[in-house]
Design an enzyme around this catalytic site. Structure first.
Site, mmCIF file in Angstrom:
data_model
loop_
_atom_site.group_PDB
_atom_site.id
_atom_site.type_symbol
_atom_site.label_atom_id
_atom_site.label_comp_id
_atom_site.label_asym_id
_atom_site.label_seq_id
_atom_site.Cartn_x
_atom_site.Cartn_y
_atom_site.Cartn_z
ATOM 1 N N ASP A 249 -27.156 -1.545 18.615
ATOM 2 C CA ASP A 249 -26.460 -2.323 17.594
ATOM 3 C C ASP A 249 -25.180 -2.935 18.166
ATOM 4 O O ASP A 249 -24.152 -2.278 18.242
ATOM 5 C CB ASP A 249 -26.132 -1.410 16.392
ATOM 6 C CG ASP A 249 -25.451 -2.184 15.257
ATOM 7 O OD1 ASP A 249 -25.399 -3.421 15.326
ATOM 8 O OD2 ASP A 249 -24.989 -1.528 14.296
ATOM 9 N N LYS A 256 -19.431 -6.211 17.354
ATOM 10 C CA LYS A 256 -18.551 -5.043 17.227
ATOM 11 C C LYS A 256 -17.361 -5.181 18.178
ATOM 12 O O LYS A 256 -17.544 -5.500 19.341
ATOM 13 C CB LYS A 256 -19.328 -3.755 17.537
ATOM 14 C CG LYS A 256 -20.301 -3.368 16.436
ATOM 15 C CD LYS A 256 -20.935 -2.023 16.676
ATOM 16 C CE LYS A 256 -21.890 -1.652 15.569
ATOM 17 N NZ LYS A 256 -21.253 -1.402 14.268
ATOM 18 N N ASP A 267 -28.414 4.127 17.492
ATOM 19 C CA ASP A 267 -28.660 3.540 16.176
ATOM 20 C C ASP A 267 -30.141 3.565 15.779
ATOM 21 O O ASP A 267 -30.507 3.070 14.721
ATOM 22 C CB ASP A 267 -28.101 2.107 16.131
ATOM 23 C CG ASP A 267 -27.542 1.746 14.757
ATOM 24 O OD1 ASP A 267 -27.220 2.669 13.985
ATOM 25 O OD2 ASP A 267 -27.443 0.546 14.459
ATOM 26 N N ASP A 326 -23.579 -7.264 11.002
ATOM 27 C CA ASP A 326 -23.506 -5.877 11.460
ATOM 28 C C ASP A 326 -24.086 -4.897 10.430
ATOM 29 O O ASP A 326 -24.284 -3.729 10.723
ATOM 30 C CB ASP A 326 -22.045 -5.517 11.791
ATOM 31 C CG ASP A 326 -21.940 -4.311 12.705
ATOM 32 O OD1 ASP A 326 -22.998 -3.859 13.198
ATOM 33 O OD2 ASP A 326 -20.817 -3.819 12.914
ATOM 34 N N GLU A 328 -27.033 -4.558 9.602
ATOM 35 C CA GLU A 328 -28.408 -4.923 9.958
ATOM 36 C C GLU A 328 -29.421 -3.853 9.600
ATOM 37 O O GLU A 328 -30.580 -4.145 9.324
ATOM 38 C CB GLU A 328 -28.478 -5.232 11.466
ATOM 39 C CG GLU A 328 -28.600 -4.013 12.401
ATOM 40 C CD GLU A 328 -27.441 -3.027 12.327
ATOM 41 O OE1 GLU A 328 -26.340 -3.444 11.919
ATOM 42 O OE2 GLU A 328 -27.639 -1.839 12.648
ATOM 43 N N ARG A 330 -29.805 -1.908 7.028
ATOM 44 C CA ARG A 330 -30.378 -1.981 5.685
ATOM 45 C C ARG A 330 -31.393 -3.113 5.570
ATOM 46 O O ARG A 330 -32.299 -3.058 4.750
ATOM 47 C CB ARG A 330 -29.257 -2.102 4.643
ATOM 48 C CG ARG A 330 -28.422 -3.327 4.771
ATOM 49 C CD ARG A 330 -27.082 -3.192 4.055
ATOM 50 N NE ARG A 330 -26.117 -2.398 4.814
ATOM 51 C CZ ARG A 330 -24.863 -2.180 4.424
ATOM 52 N NH1 ARG A 330 -24.421 -2.669 3.268
ATOM 53 N NH2 ARG A 330 -24.049 -1.461 5.167
HETATM 54 N N1 BES Z 1 -24.866 1.337 13.015
HETATM 55 C C1 BES Z 1 -23.738 1.014 12.228
HETATM 56 C C2 BES Z 1 -23.140 2.223 11.529
HETATM 57 C C3 BES Z 1 -22.536 3.312 12.392
HETATM 58 C C4 BES Z 1 -21.192 3.312 12.667
HETATM 59 C C5 BES Z 1 -23.320 4.334 12.877
HETATM 60 C C6 BES Z 1 -20.629 4.324 13.422
HETATM 61 C C7 BES Z 1 -22.771 5.329 13.662
HETATM 62 C C8 BES Z 1 -21.431 5.343 13.910
HETATM 63 C C9 BES Z 1 -24.114 0.004 11.150
HETATM 64 O O1 BES Z 1 -25.122 -0.874 11.460
HETATM 65 C C10 BES Z 1 -22.903 -0.817 10.873
HETATM 66 O O2 BES Z 1 -22.472 -1.520 11.728
HETATM 67 N N2 BES Z 1 -22.376 -0.698 9.637
HETATM 68 C C11 BES Z 1 -21.223 -1.416 9.242
HETATM 69 C C12 BES Z 1 -21.491 -1.976 7.855
HETATM 70 C C13 BES Z 1 -20.495 -2.996 7.405
HETATM 71 C C14 BES Z 1 -20.606 -4.261 8.233
HETATM 72 C C15 BES Z 1 -20.759 -3.315 5.951
HETATM 73 C C16 BES Z 1 -20.046 -0.443 9.212
HETATM 74 O O3 BES Z 1 -20.250 0.737 8.882
HETATM 75 O O4 BES Z 1 -18.947 -0.839 9.575
HETATM 76 ZN ZN ZN Z 2 -24.379 -2.641 12.467
HETATM 77 ZN ZN ZN Z 3 -26.515 -0.205 12.867
#
Ligand code: BES
Ligand code: ZN
Ligand code: ZN
Length: 482
Positions: A249, A256, A267, A326, A328, A330
């Site tokens: 990811d 990121k 991920d 990000d 993604e 869901r």
């Molecule tokens: N894979 C990440 C979530 C994550 C973060 C997993 C830290 C493990 C450790 C996910 O895809 C993500 O990026 N989520 C975002 C959502 C936001 C853009 C609404 C997040 O949590 O910041």
């Molecule tokens: Zn993400």
């Molecule tokens: Zn993710």
């Protein structure tokens, strides 16, 4: 790690020995002098869970104290954690073979200790030019446990081992296609039905989420569907296990920042978890009809990458406004959940996903953030089993008000809400696709991958949740009988 059952004569045994000492019952068989016994008792008074070692050079006796009066789940968790400490000591002493015994310990206690040994011994060795030390041979006093029970447990632990390996492999060596073919191979060996959909097929299924997330990548996506349908299943309609399989990811175009990208090889832990649970059920012939649905792709900002403002049409026809690329996970899960609901008529859908950083901020790395829609009974059972095996779930609210936060001006819903309640709005997004089917969402972002070793969970991929889900499925029959 090899386990062997044997009749042990402690007084004559030559080698390193671990003794589980839960109550005075154990005194009878302790190979200790009166003085040593007094010393041990004093240490035990001082600290009920002390690990006391005695030299029998060149060997050692490790006495693992525990309080058998405590509740079973606490006592067993204590034994797992003690096992992790023993593994450290053994590795420090360069000991690879041990015997484990413990007069008065019950089978569950013995199993918990062995589980801790097995899980704590794990390290990710694939890229080490010199292979690190391991505890390789464990001889167990056979009075405590049957060969069959041991074998069933080892099979489950072996699935946890493989889940960790998959999670730890970097994307350069493990992309969606490679993961899918590995799953297919294992499924074939186990007699589990497995279909792998490639990019073309995913597109013609109109999986708008999985297709969009894959657009910025050179590697093709895969959608893996596995079915385990034993003849003696207690359920006619299957339980669907859906797992987030983002092989890496980057965030996509909403890339990121800073060091947030590190560890994002993990991920796909949701997919690895669900595959491992289904395989463990098949290994041990659990009487439960399961399907696993695993959408696999990496998420990158290359080529024709999907962008914020895009509107996607998902497998079930729902339109989704992309607010942030990000979010993604869901998107690919939504297609998989909708596919499960439309094609398998499941009686329960459970998903596991490293879905939100907000879950980690809310409860840290001590459990799973869980939500449910219309699945009270299953959720209650899951909660009981989660406490029992100490892979815990914490229920988050799932009030209707949260639905408002993902309404979109241009499409049916959008892929993320405001900054608040991010874990819950992510769950709400997914719940939309489960429709009326009882649904449990497990956000494993805090526990799937540990940046540093935590008790008997190694650094890196943990396999957290496999024991919990397996225990849940093992007792699932109870739901059917009431
Ligand atoms: N894979 C990440 C979530 C994550 C973060 C997993 C830290 C493990 C450790 C996910 O895809 C993500 O990026 N989520 C975002 C959502 C936001 C853009 C609404 C997040 O949590 O910041
Ligand atoms: Zn993400
Ligand atoms: Zn993710």
């Amino acid at each position: 790690m090899q386990f062997r059952l044997e009749q042990l004569n402690l007084k004559e045994y030559e080698g390193d020995v671990v003794l589980l000492y839960g109550s005075e019952v154990a005194d009878r068989c302790l190979p200790l002098s009166k003085k040593e016994l007094e010393f041990l008792k004093a240490r035990r008074e001082e600290k009920a869970d002390a690990i006391v070692t005695f030299d029998r050079l060149p060997y050692h006796i490790y006495i693992v104290n525990f309080d058998s009066e405590k509740s079973p789940s606490i006592c067993q968790e204590h034994l797992r954690r003690s096992a992790a400490k023993v593994v450290e000591m053994l590795k420090a002493n360069k000991v690879a073979a041990i015997a484990v015994t413990g007069e008065g310990a019950i089978p569950e206690e013995m199993v918990a200790f062995l589980e801790g040994l097995y899980l704590a011994d794990y390290t990710f060795d694939r890229y080490k030019t010199e292979s690190p030390a391991h505890v390789s041979d464990v001889t167990i006093e056979s009075a405590f446990i049957s060969q069959e029970e041991l074998d069933r447990n080892v099979k489950l632990w072996n699935r946890i081992f493989w889940c960790r390996e998959w999670v730890n492999l970097p994307v350069a060596d493990f992309n969606a296609e490679e993961f899918a073919s590995e799953l297919e191979e294992i499924a074939q060996d186990l007699g589990v039905k497995c279909s792998v959909f490639d990019k073309k097929q995913i597109e013609s299924l109109r999986m708008g989420g999985l297709t969009a997330v894959n657009k910025g990548s050179v590697d093709e996506p895969r959608f893996v569907v596995m079915e385990y349908a034993p003849k003696d299943a207690v359920n006619e309609k299957p339980v669907a296990l859906v797992g987030k399989g983002v092989m890496y990811d980057t965030g996509g175009l909403n890339i990121k920042p800073d060091d947030y990208m590190q560890e994002m090889k993990s991920d796909m832990a949701g997919a690895a978890t669900m595959a491992s649970v289904l395989f463990a059920a098949a290994d041990n012939g659990l009487p439960i009809h399961l399907v696993a649905l695993l959408p696999l792709t990496d998420s990158r900002p290359g080529f024709n990458a999907y962008a914020a403002d895009d509107v996607l049409t998902m497998y079930d026809g729902t339109t989704v406004e992309v607010v942030n690329t990000d979010a993604e996970g869901r998107l690919i899960l939504a297609d998989a959940i909708a596919y499960a609901v439309a094609n398998y008529d499941p009686e329960l859908v459970v998903d596991a996903a490293t879905l939100t950083g907000a879950a980690v901020r809310a409860i840290g790395t001590y459990g799973i953030a869980a939500m449910q829609q219309g699945a009270d009974n299953a959720f209650n059972l899951m909660k009981i089993m989660s406490n029992q095996v100490y892979e815990r779930i914490a229920e988050f609210p799932f009030w209707d008000e949260y639905d408002e936060l993902i309404k979109s001006e241009v499409a049916d819903i959008k892929n993320c809400g405001i900054a608040q309640a991010g874990t819950i709005t992510a769950g709400k997004f997914l719940a939309h696709f489960a429709k009326k089917v009882p649904y449990i969402h497990l956000d494993i972002a805090g526990v799937a991958y540990f940046s540093k070793k935590q008790e008997y969970y190694a650094h890196g991929g943990s396999g957290y949740g496999i024991r919990m889900l397996y225990a849940f499925l093992q007792t699932y029959e109870m739901l059917k009988n009431n």
